[in-house]
Design an enzyme around this catalytic site. Structure first.
Site, PDB file in Angstrom:
ATOM      1  N   ASP A 132       0.422  53.652  46.354  1.00  0.00           N
ATOM      2  CA  ASP A 132      -1.047  53.721  46.455  1.00  0.00           C
ATOM      3  C   ASP A 132      -1.685  52.455  45.874  1.00  0.00           C
ATOM      4  O   ASP A 132      -2.588  51.865  46.462  1.00  0.00           O
ATOM      5  CB  ASP A 132      -1.609  55.010  45.832  1.00  0.00           C
ATOM      6  N   TYR A 154      12.728  59.260  57.603  1.00  0.00           N
ATOM      7  CA  TYR A 154      12.938  59.042  59.030  1.00  0.00           C
ATOM      8  C   TYR A 154      14.210  59.689  59.570  1.00  0.00           C
ATOM      9  O   TYR A 154      14.438  59.727  60.770  1.00  0.00           O
ATOM     10  CB  TYR A 154      12.987  57.531  59.317  1.00  0.00           C
ATOM     11  N   LYS A 156       7.070  55.377  44.621  1.00  0.00           N
ATOM     12  CA  LYS A 156       6.124  56.342  44.039  1.00  0.00           C
ATOM     13  C   LYS A 156       6.950  57.165  43.049  1.00  0.00           C
ATOM     14  O   LYS A 156       7.083  58.389  43.195  1.00  0.00           O
ATOM     15  CB  LYS A 156       5.539  57.192  45.192  1.00  0.00           C
TER      16      LYS A 156
HETATM   17  C1  IPM Z   1       7.163  50.844  63.796  1.00  0.00           C
HETATM   18  C2  IPM Z   1       6.775  52.128  64.473  1.00  0.00           C
HETATM   19  C3  IPM Z   1       7.953  53.080  64.432  1.00  0.00           C
HETATM   20  C4  IPM Z   1       8.264  53.348  62.962  1.00  0.00           C
HETATM   21  C5  IPM Z   1       7.770  54.405  65.195  1.00  0.00           C
HETATM   22  C6  IPM Z   1       7.259  54.184  66.576  1.00  0.00           C
HETATM   23  C7  IPM Z   1       9.048  55.183  65.194  1.00  0.00           C
HETATM   24  O1  IPM Z   1       5.629  52.670  63.894  1.00  0.00           O
HETATM   25  O2  IPM Z   1       8.110  50.174  64.270  1.00  0.00           O
HETATM   26  O3  IPM Z   1       6.518  50.475  62.799  1.00  0.00           O
HETATM   27  O4  IPM Z   1       7.615  54.220  62.353  1.00  0.00           O
HETATM   28  O5  IPM Z   1       9.145  52.695  62.435  1.00  0.00           O
END
Ligand code: IPM
Ligand code: NAD
Ligand code: MN
Length: 347
Positions: free
Chosen positions: A221, A138, A188
């Site tokens: 998985d 992320y 994983k």
């Molecule tokens: C969540 C959402 C977010 C994430 C997105 C919208 C950035 O899917 O809060 O689960 O992936 O964390």
């Protein structure tokens, strides 16, 4: 008692579910001051800004943040994909160092589930995913070159720091101590040998200080299988940002649906406000129709009450939601009707 709650209702069903949440919070815990921030798709379309520094500074002063949802319809071209998610939601999680993304799942009696009777009958399905909130894939550590050519190269690099992994793993062990004392690491490491190796080592090292906690491991998985075949075998799951994202949508789906899934983004050292939001998104397909289930947002409000030290009030909200679930099985109700019913159960 007079905590300042910054509210980002956001887009789509966000404002609809947040409205019911603040109604309920106002009754169970009067005295919060709400400061509303009109951020999200409309704000961007009107101003070209997602989240400016001044607003970020203002948000910093809040005691907690309550967020509905942000984001456009997945197929829409009016708003670039990722603009609001990265520029608002993830920006807040990163800027306010939300190390722990806490996502509980509980299958309430009688609630419809796609799981078969043999999986559910007589079982206690009640687990928590402790999702790392600031690292992994992320981070935005990537890019693309030769973009839009047949030679395009696109990268997203997963960042895993010993510091980031340690703090979320320690949190998960502490949480397991308050529950059934079982911790499952999901990763994983048979493929992601570097990141997986780090997570595995840190769980083993910290685990030595938690003799009372049983630990085990599943590849992601296999974890998705077990979540639908033996979900009662989970207590605390600790995992990275992306695996946690995917697993918690699946967890929601098997325990009564995304309309019940709550979450907390916790700043574990208290340096910045924590943020509370339903797991679901802005659900453009049902927005504006009064169809959204507000209970995920309401339960996120309960997590906020817990975090601010108002455990008994949080319990009242959870109990009212539980009673509402039990008394409304099979009913089709509007967002407001659900809010009304939960309010009725509080007083
Ligand atoms: C969540 C959402 C977010 C994430 C997105 C919208 C950035 O899917 O809060 O689960 O992936 O964390
Ligand atoms: P979504 O969670 O918005 O919707 C998935 C499905 O679940 C849809 O069919 C929707 O109608 C249903 N649903 C969601 N919440 C519901 C509720 N409270 N009651 C009843 N049904 C509900 O996921 P998506 O469609 O992939 O994403 C829509 C937008 O939301 C995207 O722009 C995405 O990036 C964003 N998003 C934001 C957040 C957030 O703000 N925390 C989280 C997830 C997705
Ligand atoms: Mn998600």
């Amino acid at each position: 008692m007079n905590e300042l709650i910054a509210v980002i209702a956001g887009d789509g069903i966000g404002p609809e579910v947040v409205e019911q949440t603040t109604r309920i919070l106002d009754v169970v815990h009067p005295g919060f001051t709400y400061e509303h921030h009109g951020l999200g798709a409309e704000h961007w379309l009107a101003t070209g800004e997602v989240l400016n520094d001044e607003t970020l500074e203002q948000l910093k002063l809040a005691d907690a943040i309550l967020l509905g949802a942000v984001g456009a319809a997945p197929g829409s071209t009016a708003i670039p994909s990722g603009l609001l998610e990265r520029g608002l939601l993830l920006k807040l999680r990163f800027a306010f160092d939300h190390a722990v993304n806490l996502r509980p799942s509980k299958l309430y009696p009688g609630i419809p589930t796609p799981l078969s009777d043999s999986v559910v009958a007589g079982k206690d399905i009640d687990f928590v995913v402790v999702r790392e909130g600031t690292e992994g894939l992320y981070c935005g550590n990537g890019g693309s070159v030769r973009t839009n050519t047949p030679q395009e190269i696109a990268t997203e690099v997963s960042i895993n720091t010993a510091h980031g992994v340690e703090r979320v793993v320690r949190y998960a062990f502490e949480l397991a101590r308050t529950r059934r004392k079982l911790l499952t690491l999901v990763h994983k490491h048979n493929v992601l040998v570097n990141a997986g190796g780090l997570w595995r080592r840190i769980v083993a090292e910290i685990g030595e200080q938690y003799d009372d906690i049983e630990t085990n491991y599943l590849h992601i998985d296999a974890a998705t299988i077990k979540l639908v075949t033996q979900p009662d075998q989970f207590d605390v799951i600790v995992t990275d940002n992306l695996f946690g994202d995917i697993l918690t949508d699946e967890a929601a789906a098997v325990t009564g649906g995304i309309g019940l899934a709550a979450s907390a983004n916790l700043n574990v050292d208290g340096t910045f406000p924590s943020m509370f939001e339903p797991v679901h998104g802005s659900a453009p397909d049902i927005a504006g129709q009064g169809k959204a289930d507000p209970r995920a947002a309401i339960l996120s409000g309960a997590m906020m009450l817990d975090h601010l030290g108002y455990g008994p009030d949080a319990d009242k909200v959870r109990k009212a939601v539980e009673e509402d679930i039990a008394s409304s099985l099979g009913a089709t109700r509007s967002t407001k009707e659900i809010g009304d019913a939960i309010l009725g159960g509080l007083v």
